[in-house]
Design a protein around this motif. Structure first.
Motif, PDB file in Angstrom:
ATOM      1  N   GLU A 163      -9.856 -37.696  -3.738  1.00  0.00           N
ATOM      2  CA  GLU A 163      -8.696 -37.504  -3.336  1.00  0.00           C
ATOM      3  C   GLU A 163      -8.211 -38.568  -2.259  1.00  0.00           C
ATOM      4  OE1 GLU A 163      -4.569 -36.455  -3.553  1.00  0.00           O
ATOM      5  OE2 GLU A 163      -6.169 -36.387  -4.820  1.00  0.00           O
TER       6      GLU A 163
ATOM      7  N   PRO B 166     -11.962 -30.860   6.057  1.00  0.00           N
ATOM      8  CA  PRO B 166     -10.522 -30.274   5.627  1.00  0.00           C
ATOM      9  C   PRO B 166     -11.036 -28.949   4.579  1.00  0.00           C
ATOM     10  CG  PRO B 166     -10.594 -32.232   4.685  1.00  0.00           C
ATOM     11  CD  PRO B 166     -11.715 -32.132   5.735  1.00  0.00           C
TER      12      PRO B 166
ATOM     13  N   ALA C 170      -6.333 -23.500   6.545  1.00  0.00           N
ATOM     14  CA  ALA C 170      -5.391 -24.369   5.779  1.00  0.00           C
ATOM     15  C   ALA C 170      -5.804 -25.685   5.314  1.00  0.00           C
ATOM     16  CB  ALA C 170      -4.037 -24.398   6.445  1.00  0.00           C
ATOM     17  N   PRO C 171      -5.856 -26.149   4.182  1.00  0.00           N
ATOM     18  CA  PRO C 171      -6.177 -27.375   3.700  1.00  0.00           C
ATOM     19  C   PRO C 171      -5.396 -28.443   4.410  1.00  0.00           C
ATOM     20  CG  PRO C 171      -5.397 -26.392   1.844  1.00  0.00           C
ATOM     21  CD  PRO C 171      -5.413 -25.331   3.098  1.00  0.00           C
ATOM     22  N   ARG C 172      -5.737 -29.786   4.633  1.00  0.00           N
ATOM     23  CA  ARG C 172      -4.932 -30.693   5.108  1.00  0.00           C
ATOM     24  C   ARG C 172      -4.284 -31.286   3.939  1.00  0.00           C
ATOM     25  NH1 ARG C 172      -8.528 -34.890   8.470  1.00  0.00           N
ATOM     26  NH2 ARG C 172      -6.466 -35.608   8.918  1.00  0.00           N
ATOM     27  N   ASP C 173      -2.957 -31.804   4.213  1.00  0.00           N
ATOM     28  CA  ASP C 173      -2.271 -32.446   3.147  1.00  0.00           C
ATOM     29  C   ASP C 173      -2.496 -33.997   3.301  1.00  0.00           C
ATOM     30  OD1 ASP C 173      -0.624 -33.845   1.441  1.00  0.00           O
ATOM     31  OD2 ASP C 173       1.190 -32.662   2.375  1.00  0.00           O
ATOM     32  N   LEU C 174      -3.426 -34.348   2.603  1.00  0.00           N
ATOM     33  CA  LEU C 174      -4.186 -35.985   2.509  1.00  0.00           C
ATOM     34  C   LEU C 174      -3.023 -36.995   2.522  1.00  0.00           C
ATOM     35  CD1 LEU C 174      -7.494 -35.498   1.051  1.00  0.00           C
ATOM     36  CD2 LEU C 174      -7.061 -35.554   3.499  1.00  0.00           C
ATOM     37  N   SER C 175      -1.925 -36.539   1.530  1.00  0.00           N
ATOM     38  CA  SER C 175      -1.035 -37.492   1.015  1.00  0.00           C
ATOM     39  C   SER C 175      -0.058 -37.976   2.292  1.00  0.00           C
ATOM     40  CB  SER C 175      -0.050 -36.778   0.152  1.00  0.00           C
ATOM     41  OG  SER C 175       0.518 -35.869   0.579  1.00  0.00           O
ATOM     42  N   LYS C 176      -0.064 -37.281   3.491  1.00  0.00           N
ATOM     43  CA  LYS C 176       0.524 -37.486   4.546  1.00  0.00           C
ATOM     44  C   LYS C 176       0.183 -38.351   5.362  1.00  0.00           C
ATOM     45  CE  LYS C 176       3.534 -33.207   4.290  1.00  0.00           C
ATOM     46  NZ  LYS C 176       4.056 -32.164   5.117  1.00  0.00           N
TER      47      LYS C 176
ATOM     48  N   ASP D 191     -12.652 -33.929  -2.087  1.00  0.00           N
ATOM     49  CA  ASP D 191     -11.850 -34.734  -1.044  1.00  0.00           C
ATOM     50  C   ASP D 191     -12.117 -36.017  -1.128  1.00  0.00           C
ATOM     51  OD1 ASP D 191     -11.252 -32.014  -0.061  1.00  0.00           O
ATOM     52  OD2 ASP D 191     -12.336 -32.172   1.667  1.00  0.00           O
TER      53      ASP D 191
END
Length: 232
Positions: free
Chosen positions: A92, A14, A19-25, A89
């Motif tokens: 996070e 990522p 575009a960075p991935r939304d890890l929270s999803k 990453d």
């Protein structure tokens, strides 16, 4: 320069662009998979630096300020930048995993706190203490060998034991056992609680143990434990 020092093919993640991935999803299984992917790529990139004979902090210039001609400086710089992104990453991902685990056990405790109702009246449930195997998750390391008369042997550690926690280190934060080494260095001469899962002789059942292991030097062998741990 030999071709074998050039970087192997490493999958992009990522932080490699776009575009960075939304890890929270991500779900918990996806987070665990992402954690393993990041750690695998970090290991591969670390091998790239080792092939050049440099580390993250090694100088890329000679003593008189000229670029070194014995390494591929552009590749080393690119690799270092990638490693920095991946480390961020990884932090996070570990934060989200830990958050998810805490939420999971909070839900379990809430479920256990209230039992079934009888005539509209809540009946308090019998809350049983959870075992180490539940609260600590899966083992993250295995004892590969133990030197006789070493601190590990005197504490009762045996080859084949599965490590569930080592001080405050567990499957969520061990960072490929590097945190275990830190705990050992910081607790020389002081007992460290090591929770292990040990199979019985038949292998059909396991026993959970809490071992007090005191790292120390000058016991007659190498290191401060006298045992070899391998990640799982």
């Amino acid at each position: 320069m030999d071709d074998n020092i050039h970087a192997p093919t490493v999958a992009s993640g990522p932080a490699s662009g776009g575009a960075p991935r939304d890890l929270s999803k991500l779900s918990m299984p996806d987070l665990m998979q992402e954690k393993e992917r990041i750690e695998a790529e970090l290991s591969a990139l670390s091998s790239v630096l080792q092939s050049h004979g440099v580390r993250m902090t090694s100088s890329l210039t000679t003593f008189d300020g000229f670029p070194r001609d014995d390494i591929d400086i552009a590749q080393v710089r690119t690799t270092r930048v990638r490693i920095i992104h991946l480390r961020n990453d990884h932090k996070e991902v570990m934060r989200l995993i830990e958050k998810g685990v805490h939420a999971h056990f909070a839900n379990l405790q809430n479920t256990q706190a209230t039992g079934p109702t009888t005539n509209g009246t809540d009946v308090p449930a019998v809350v049983q203490s959870t075992t180490n195997s539940t609260t600590l998750g899966t083992p993250f390391a295995k004892v590969n060998s133990v030197v006789p008369d070493s601190p590990a042997a005197q504490a009762g550690l045996k080859a084949g034991d599965a490590i569930r926690s080592f001080g405050d280190v567990n499957w969520l934060n061990h960072e490929r056992l590097s945190k275990v080494a830190q705990v050992v260095q910081q607790n020389e001469g002081r007992p460290v609680s090591v929770k292990v899962s040990r199979k019985n002789e038949t292998g059909s059942d396991t026993t959970e143990l809490d071992i007090q292991l005191t790292p120390r030097q000058n016991w007659g062998g190498r290191g401060m434990l006298g045992c070899h741990l391998v990640p799982l």
